[in-house]
Each structure stands twice: as C-alpha cells, then as structure tokens.
Design an enzyme around this catalytic site. Structure first.
Site: not given
Lengths: 642, 509
Positions: A203, A208, A211, A344, A348, A616, A621
């Site tokens: 990681c 992660c 990346k 992935y 990525e 908002h 939302e």
C-alpha cells in the site's frame, strides 16, 4: 469483493458461541481462572486419516501454546485433585474435559499415541509431558513441577509477524500495546527490474499511496484545463515532468517508511529487515541481505506476506517489462506505454499515465475489472477511451523484444487474438504488466509446519478468526482466501486479531459490505453487491435497481461532458427495499461512498435515502433523489439543465 | 401523438378538479368552480418550483408567479430563486474557481510546469458562471412549460384568501384565483439600517455573482457568510472580514473557529469585535469605511473597492399583503408561521422554504418540504417533513460539512456527562506532496456516552466535506451507533475514511 455471502451476521452476534465448531482454542492465559475449560472439537465427521492428522496437529498446537494443559474428565476425582493443585499454586491452566467435547474419545486416542498414556488426567507443563495425577504430585513434591513452571518464556517472542505491510504492522502494534513481546520480519525481494523499497508493504510503497498521488497529479492536469474556463489565465502549453513528480512522491513514501520504523520502535516491537521462513514448529529462520541467518522462536505467528505482481511467462517479460512494483519509482518518464491487463491496477495506471499526456494502450484478454459490476466497469473503460486511452480487446501478448536500450528504450510486442489466429505487433517505450498478483506463500517454509495453502492460488484458507489449520499460526491481508485485498481490511483484521489473541476481545473482522474505490480518471466507488452477483443471489425479479446519470456542477462551467457520471443502487424488494449494492461513477467517488457504506452497515433502505435531505450542490446528493428504476426502461439522460 | 397525449392529460386534470370542487368546496363552493387554478405558487425558487412541478405531475392545474425585485444596486435575475441565481450554484462555482487556484499552486509539486503566479480574470469567470445560471433559468422555464404549469413574471400580492393580484413590468395588473396557495417567496439580504452610506455604496450576495468587473479590495461585514470572502481571497483579491461577535452562529463553535483560523492563515484578514459606523465614497472612487473597535472604543478607517454586506436575510413577505388573506407572520422576524403540515393560519394557504419561521434555510429542505406538501394536498399522502438531522456544508476554502447536533447542543440536551466526543486531526494524502498545511483538517463525532453510543452529530472539516457528509447523514438517520461506524471498513486513501477511524475521545485526552 462480492464473493462473501449476502447476509451479515448482525451486530452483537460476533461474540456468542466462540468458535465451537472451528476447533480454535482461545488464548489460554487470558482471564482464565484455574480450571478454565478449553474447547476443542473437530470441524466435521471423520475423514479418517486426514481428520486424525488435523486433530493431532491441533492438540500439539494447544500443548505448545499453553503453559499448562490438563486433559481431564469432569467427573474424575483425580483430575479434580490436579486442578486443585494448580489452583493452589495460582497457575492458570487450559482444561479440556474430554467427556464434554464432541470428539473426546478420539482426542483420548490421539493423546495416547502422543504420550503412551491412555488415562486422564493427562498433564503438560510448558510442553513437557508430566504424566497423570500421581506423577504430577511427585513432581510437585520434588520441586520439578515448580521448575518446569518457571521455564515460562520458552520462546523468544510472544508473537512473530512475517511481513511488514498494512496488516502485519497493525497487528504488531496492537499486540505490543497489549504488552506482548513482538517481532516483525520484513524483507522486500527486489523485482526482476531490481526495484525494492522500505517498510510498510504494498500500500505504502507500490500501491494505494503512490497510485493515489499519481492519480491526483493527473487530476491536476484536468484541473489546469478546467481552470482557464474559471478565469485563470496562462497561455503556455503546460508540460508534465515525470521526474519532479516521482521524486516528490518517493520523498513522501520515504517519510512514511521512516514513520513506520519509528512507531515500531516506540512500541518496542523488534523489527528485523530479513526474509522469514519457517524451519520447524514455532521456529523461524531470518535471512538478511548479506545472507546471514538468525533463528527466532515464538508462541504464535502471523503471516502477512501479501502479494507481488504476476508475470506472463512469455519470452522477454521479466527482462523488459515492468510492473506496478517498478512504475512508481521509475527514474524516467515511461513514454508510450502498453498496459497489459484489465485489473483495477491496470486501469488506474493507464488512467494516470494518459492524464500526463502519454500515449497509452491497454491490452485486455477478456473483461474489465473482473469481480466488479460489469456495467460500471464498461463505463469506466469507455470514459478512459474517450479521454485518449486506447483499448485492444481480446488480445494477449506472446513475446516482448527489445529494439533499443534507453530510458526508456523501445520494445516490440507481439500479441495474438484470444479468438482467432490474428496476431498484431506494436512498438512501445514501456510495457507495464498488471495481469494479477500472486501470494507470497510458497517460499516461506509453510510446508515444514504443515500450514495448508490453496495449491492453485497460493492463498491461505483461514477460519473466521484468521486462524490457519495450524492453530498457533494466523494470517491476515491479501494472502487470505476469498477475502477482499484491501489495506483497510488488512489493518482492521490485523488489529482485531491481536485483540482477540492478547486482549480478551471476541470481536471478529466483518468482511461484509466492504466499500472500495477504483481511482480511474473517472473514479468508481462501490459497496455491497454488483448487479450480476445480486441477480445470482436474489434473482432478478426480486430486485429493484434505481439509477441515473448526473452532471457535477463543477463540470458544467468547465465544459466537461454531460451524461457521463452515473449512480446506481440495487435494492432487495422483499427486505423493505434494503440497499444491497451501491455504485457511483464520478469525481470524489471514494469520499462519497464511505458514508453510504456506514449507512449500509446500519441497514440502509431506499425509503431512508428518499427521506434524507441532500447536501446541495454535491454529487452525493444524487442518491437522495433517485426515482427511475432500471426495469421501467425510462430515459436517464439529463437534458439541458438540472 | 405527443400533443394528443398532453391534451388528454390536460382534460383529465380539469375533470378531476371539477369533481373535487363539488365535493370538497368548504367555503364558497359556487365560486370554487370558477377559480382559475387548483394551485397557485407565489415564488419561483427551489421550493416553489418543486411544488408546482409535483402538482402538475399529479394532474393539477397550476400557476407559478415569480418576480425579482431589483437589488438596491439594480441587480436582477431570472427564474429559479436564490439558490440558482444568487446562492448555492454561483457560490459553489466561484468556490470551485478558488479551489482551482489552489490546485494550480499545487500543480508544480506534482510535476506540472506552470509558471507562477497565475493571474485570475474575474470577467471571464463571472461570464461563465452567469451563462450557466442563465441556462438554468431557461431550463426551469422549459420544465414548467413541459408540465403545463402556467408561469407569470409578475409581482404578487393578496387580494383575498383565494385571490392574488399580480403586477407585470409594464404596470399591467392581473387577478389570479386558486383553491390552494403556496407562498415560497424566500428571503433577501438584509442591509444595515443605521449606517450612513450602507445602502448607497454597499452590495450584497444579490450583486456579487453578477458583477461584470472584479470587486477588487473587498470588505465584508458579516457574522454569517464566510463563503464569499473565502472565494474572493482564493482568486487573489485582498479581502477583509469584519465580525461583531461569533462566526457561523448556530454551527458548532469549535468547528467555526477552525474555519476562521484556516481562512486567516490563507490570507483573509479578520477584524473582530468591530462595528462599522459609516461608508463614504472618496473622490477617487474608492470607498472609505469607518468602524468602531468595541473593546477599545476607538474609531478606525480603511479604504476598499467593494463593501459586501452579509449580515443576514429578511423574508420577502412585506409586499405580499398577507393581512388581506389573514396569514400570520412572526412579529420579530416577519417570517410566516406554519404548522407541521406547512399550513399557515389560513388552512388552504401554505408556505415552504426560507420564508417560513424556524426552518433551515436550505434548498434541498425547501424542495423536499414542497414535494411532500403537494403529495399530501393532491396525492393522498400523509407523510410529514422531518426537519431533524438535516446535513449541510459550508463551502469555505476548507469545507465544513455537518449533520446532527453541534457539541454545544448535544451537551445542552443530554448533559456533559452523557456525551462522548470522538475526534481526530488528519492530513489528506494530496496535501503531503503539495506541501499544504493541514492543521485545520479535523473531524469529530458527537455521541451519547451510554452504549451503544448513538451518534448525535458529525462534523467534518476538509476537502470535499459535502461529499463526505452526505452518506454519513444517512447513517445518522438510520440511527447509527459509534460501534457500527467503527465496524465500517475505510476506503483507502480518502479523507472520509478518517471518520471510521475515530478512536480517541476528547474525554480521554
């Protein structure tokens, strides 16, 4: 990720009935008054020799891990005397009442094989077989028993962890906080291209963290384009400098490596930069860079060795191709790049490389993002395609040749169709393999102590408390069979494991509804089931799927495309429209998904989504106003303005 | 074919209306049959439009009247109300412009070779933002048309409890009658009344988004709105905020002060405990502001290009002649008093949105309250609006998202000894390489102390706070406990994962 069974065990249930069927013996020295009972039972009906062997190794495990074990029968007066003796000495014991466990008779049989003693009580002190009631009292009178009891620290460590990644480190730190003597062994075998790194695992070093930072760099490129529309003025064509970025990212990683070492030191965890390998029960060989070997013993072990990228096994792959292990610290810009794979990791990397303005091609054998919702996966892919990433579908490389050396050099890739006989050739500066990852479990001596692995995948099967078939050996992280390969999952399970082993906790790691995000140019966040999996588990007619396209406000003025971002929830009609799958494709998908994952833990329903007021103007939302069902077939494109 | 379908729908609607008039006509049944509309909505903002569209969808004959009284500086705009024209939408877009400015500064650290500093052109931004707003105005009109809602651009006032008189721009008058009337006229910025030159020289949020030229060096007397000052600073303007008392009243005070701290450290100037006394135009064209320091009593002056008042909002009720209809308002705030069904003191007149006393002044609440109201009126529903646990986000440079109770409110309701606050500072991953300061990135969760530690409130300060907060708002609505949130696995590496990693309570220190 979607492999787990759909129903969660429900809060509060985690601690009931601790592992009665699993054959696990709980940490013996915790909260156990003298005469505490150990539980031991086999996982299923006799599978003759195999089951017997398993029982035997479990008994040995119990003996090895306990200071005192008494195999007893609850009605036996001799057993009672022995228990009273240890009680008067103030010594905690693991007591197994053979008349109260399902397979007591078989335990007694196996025990007689081990000890040549057929009767109970049968007593072990610090792994030494003392004998029955009379022998124990003799030993007590001669002082031998006391001496045996004093040899408490039979092992160098309470816990040795192999692998200093997210899972291993979290487990180590937690065990140390609980006052245990802990060692972490971490050793990075250099990649075929010679890349290696510091403490912290995938990681931090090659996953992660770099990346996401490179993804951020690519997003900044997009932001620069947007910014002109928002009034920021600069004329020059902005170029991206790979070296500057990589250096900054590597600096950050170094500081993290250093931080991990510091935090281990602060918690008095012994850290050894050596390759760990089991040599016999409870014993490990640690080999450092110079080849020096040291041996350590421990009462318990955690395997957290993680995975490394897989190679194709074709001509030229290890010599000329790089993987994600190499990319993030590549000293030069990779140039025109072929990414092989559709994981992935592949998408990525392809995404951010294209974001820097590089010419990127992705070669895909079959489908994109296997295991993820395929509708979402295809949308991820088509967004990338619209933003300059080329896709070669249904091709696999068969040979990689070097045309020119250099930084980067030139490589010729020969690929063939998976469907016909067609072959194609292409010239690239860099070929990045991202076709999957293999568990680092085959070269750590697991066979020496009998830890089972899935021979095909190399993964380690564990029970629901992360215990392997050898009772004192546990495993966490990416090497677990059928568990999500995610940092936060490894951290959580490592920490909870340490708490169960040493902290009297009963809490198990909950692998249900684990959220995740793919950091492709358009981010994809999800939690729960994919549409395919939901249909498989619940049947299509029992599901209601709500979906919509949306246009983030920030994209409007920036002149970015409408009808691209997409939100979808999958509801179980027969469980009050409970949300069993959550999917979002849009900016900041990770930030959006996290809270919804927490809500899913609390039994999120469509009604609750409808009742909740939106914030908002945000992307999140959109989930509070989902109206159109997929089954209605109504148009979900946004016309003009919202 | 399409026209046919629409015509049929129109007929059906009328037919239903007639039957209802006969059955349900309580007062003046004879007249009811002659009323022009089933529903008349006064005010074409978020709440009003939601009502109108919902009622039209339920087959009713609906009219919307909307009229924008120009601001004292002469600014006016189209259909859609505050949010679209002078609120959330242009604000978030200008906030985005400011965020992009920050990203441009980050970019070189990530390898992008862009020469600094990059200048910002107000006109270009304003034009782009205004164009987007205009397209939304147009979109709203199209939507009304599509749903056969009659739209009148007239200024309305009540004649009696079923009739409204509208005056168009040219002075032409028109009478509209309806069985049900919904008031959704919203609010407008307040100007100070006793400060010389305030009205003449000051602008408000009604004007800032529609300025053609950069406001230049700006001065914000405010206790409520920090967002404008935030984005103006962010696009490189010299910006000063003057506060009389505490910022962001009603929000968690610890969070509010961190918002201020962050703004101060990013270039916004703050003058606290000061009260302005007069504004004067200097011969060179700039504005000279005089204020009094309330602690020392000393006077001071400063010169600015723009003075932006942001001292609160007043409901747009005065010109409505509410007394003609018998609609009661609060004597203090002039806001309309309603019950839990949004009904005013006159049973067939209702009110939604910012014009209503005691409601959160937020677009999504107005929309939801409006839709639920119409579903009760015409759709046979009995669902009431739940105003608890409304999530919101303040789009200051460092965004602040929250849902549920503030720490103060939780302590006031449950007592200090029954409240446990979990909190953490964190550093967003993107800040590291960019070399940004993260001292104000902070998250706190206010829980009940007794197991299972029900979550009462969540407060998040950091990038994308709105996106982070939305999902957790649902969790809180579901009655999430601290333990349930902690059992949620994080998404790595994000800022929102910090919420599920909260382990340290304030009590533990």
């Amino acid at each position: 990720m979607e492999r787990s069974p759909p129903q969660s065990p429900g809060p509060g249930k985690a601690g009931d009935a601790p592992n009665r069927r699993s054959g696990h013996v709980r940490g013996a020295r915790v909260l156990s008054p003298p005469g505490r009972r150990a539980r031991l039972s086999s996982p299923g009906p006799s599978r003759s020799s195999e089951a017997r062997e398993e029982l035997r190794s479990r008994l040995l495990g119990l003996i090895e891990r306990s200071r005192v074990v008494i195999f007893s029968k609850s009605y036996c007066p001799h057993s009672t005397r022995v228990k009273e003796l240890f009680s008067s000495l103030g010594v905690e014991c693991n007591v197994l009442e053979l008349d109260q466990v399902d397979d007591g008779a078989r335990v007694q049989e196996v025990l007689s094989e081990i000890t040549n003693q057929k009767t109970v009580p049968n007593i072990f002190v610090n792994k030494v077989h003392v004998g029955g009631c009379d022998q124990t009292f003799q030993a007590y009178q001669s002082g031998l028993l006391q001496k045996l009891l004093q040899e408490d620290s039979a092992y160098d460590y309470d816990l040795i962890i192999i692998g200093g990644g997210s899972g291993g480190l979290s487990c180590a730190k937690e065990a140390a906080i609980l006052g245990k003597k802990v060692m972490v062994l971490d050793f990075v075998v250099p990649s075929p291209q010679g890349t290696s790194w510091g403490l912290g695992g995938t990681c931090v070093n090659v996953g992660c963290i770099p990346k996401k930072l490179m993804h951020q760099a690519a997003l900044l490129g997009q932001a620069l384009c947007d910014s002109r529309k928002f009034g920021w003025e600069y004329n020059q064509q902005v170029r991206h400098n790979w070296e500057t970025m990589t250096k900054a990212i590597q600096n950050h990683i170094s500081s993290l490596n250093w931080g991990y070492r510091l935090s281990l030191r602060e918690k008095a965890v012994a850290y050894v930069n050596s390759y760990g390998e089991f040599v016999e029960h409870h014993k490990i060989k640690a080999t450092n860079k110079k080849g020096q070997e040291t041996y350590y013993t421990a009462a318990q072990f955690v395997i957290a060795t993680g995975e490394r990228p897989r190679y194709l096994g074709i001509q030229g792959d290890k010599e000329y191709c790089i993987t994600s292990d190499d990319l993030f610290s590549l000293p030069y810009c990779p140039g025109k790049t072929l990414v092989v794979g559709a994981s992935y990791v592949a998408l990525e990397c392809a995404g951010f490389l294209a974001g820097f303005g590089l010419d990127v091609t992705v070669m895909v054998r079959s489908i994109l993002l296997r295991g993820f919702d395929q509708e979402m996966a295809e949308k991820v892919g088509s967004y990338m395609e619209q933003h300059g990433v080329k896709f070669l579908r249904k091709f696999i490389p068969v040979m990689v040749q070097q045309l020119e050396k250099g930084s980067p050099g030139k490589l010729k890739v020969l690929a063939k169709s998976t469907e016909g006989t067609e072959t194609i050739e292409g010239v690239y500066n860099t070929v990045l393999l991202a076709i999957g990852r293999d568990s680092c479990t085959r070269k750590i001596g697991l066979e020496k102590i009998g830890v089972k692995i899935n021979e095909k995948s190399g993964k380690i099967p564990v029970n629901d408390v992360e215990q392997t078939n050898v009772p004192y050996v546990y495993a966490v992280g990416d090497i677990l069979e059928d568990k999500p390969e995610l940092t936060p999952v490894a951290i959580q399970s490592g920490k909870l494991l340490a708490r169960r082993l040493f902290g009297a906790s009963l809490e198990k790691c909950d692998y249900i509804n684990v959220p995740t995000t793919v950091f492709t140019p358009l981010e994809y966040g999800c939690c729960g089931l994919s549409e395919e999996k939901a249909i498989e588990v619940y049947k299509k007619e029992n599901l209601e799927i709500y979906h919509t396209l949306f246009w983030p406000l920030e994209w409007t003025v920036a002149g970015r495309e409408n009808n691209t971002c997409y939100a979808k929830i999958i509801c179980n009609k027969f469980d009050r429209d409970r949300v069993i799958g959550f999917h979002i494709l849009g900016p900041n998908a990770g930030e959006v998904t996290q809270g919804f994952a927490a809500a899913m833990k609390c039994g999120l329903t469509k009604q609750l989504l409808d009742d909740t007021i939106g914030i908002h103007p945000t992307c999140g939302e959109v989930f509070t106003t989902l109206e159109i069902t997929k089954s209605s077939g109504l148009d979900i494109t946004q016309k003009g303005c919202g | 074919m399409a026209a046919m379908a629409v015509a049929l729908r129109g007929l059906g609607g009328r037919f239903r209306w007639r039957t209802q008039a006969v059955v349900g006509g309580v007062r003046g049944a004879a007249r009811a049959g002659q009323r022009d509309y089933d529903l008349l909505v006064v005010g074409g903002g978020s709440g009003g439009l939601a009502c109108a569209k919902e009622a039209a969808q339920l087959g009713r004959k609906v009219a919307v009247v909307d009229y924008v009284e120009p601001s004292p500086q002469g600014t006016r705009w189209g259909l859609g109300g505050t949010c679209v024209n002078v609120g959330c939408i242009p604000k978030k877009l200008m906030h985005q412009a400011a965020l992009l400015g920050g990203l441009i500064q980050d970019a070189p650290n990530y390898g992008w070779e862009v020469a600094q500093p990059v200048p910002h052109d107000w006109r270009k931004m304003a034009e782009a933002v205004q164009n987007h707003v205009k397209s939304l105005n147009w979109g709203h009109r199209v939507q009304l048309q599509d749903r056969k809602v009659k739209y009148f651009n007239i200024k309305a006032s009540f004649v009696d409890e079923h009739t409204v008189c509208g005056v168009a721009k040219g002075g032409k008058e028109i009478l509209l009658s309806a069985d049900h009337i919904i008031i959704a006229t919203g609010g407008r910025p307040r100007y100070p009344t006793h400060i010389e030159g305030a009205l003449e020289y000051g602008i408000t949020s009604d004007d800032i988004f529609w300025l053609k030229e950069s406001p230049g060096k700006t001065w914000h007397p405010t206790d409520v709105a920090l967002e404008c000052a935030g984005f103006l600073t962010g696009i490189g303007l010299d910006t000063t905020i003057m506060m009389r008392s505490i910022p962001l009243r009603g929000f968690d005070q610890q969070m509010s002060s961190m918002v201020i701290e962050h703004m101060a450290s990013h270039g916004t100037r703050f003058l606290r405990g000061c009260a302005p006394s007069r504004v004067r135009r200097l011969p060179v064209g700039q504005l000279q502001v005089t204020w009094e320091d309330r602690t020392t009593g000393k006077e001071d002056t400063g010169t600015f290009d723009t003075v932006l008042w942001a001292i609160g909002r007043v409901p747009d009720t005065r010109s409505l002649n509410l007394e003609k209809a018998g609609v009661d308002t609060s004597p203090d705030t002039q806001k309309i008093l309603v019950d839990s069904r949004e009904a005013t003191s006159v049973p067939h007149i209702y009110a939604v949105g910012d014009v209503v006393e005691g409601r959160p002044e937020l677009t999504p609440t107005a929309i939801m309250a409006g839709r639920l109201l119409v579903q009760r009126l015409f759709g046979g529903s009995s669902d009431l609006m739940d105003y608890d646990n409304v999530p919101t986000t303040v789009f200051t440079p460092l965004e602040y998202g929250c849902v549920g109770l503030s720490e103060e409110e939780a302590v006031a309701r449950h007592g200090q000894e029954h409240v446990e606050v979990y909190h953490a500072h964190y550093k967003p991953l993107e800040f590291t390489v960019a070399g940004r300061d993260a001292s104000q990135c902070y998250v706190k969760m206010v829980c009940l102390r007794e197991p299972p530690q029900l979550v009462l409130g969540l407060h998040f300060l950091g990038p994308n706070a709105g996106e982070v907060t939305q999902g957790f708002a649902l969790g809180i609505k579901c009655g999430a406990s601290y333990a349930q949130v902690m059992r949620t696995v994080g998404i790595h590496p994000t800022c929102s994962e910090e919420v599920v990693k909260l382990r340290i309570s304030k009590r533990s220190g």
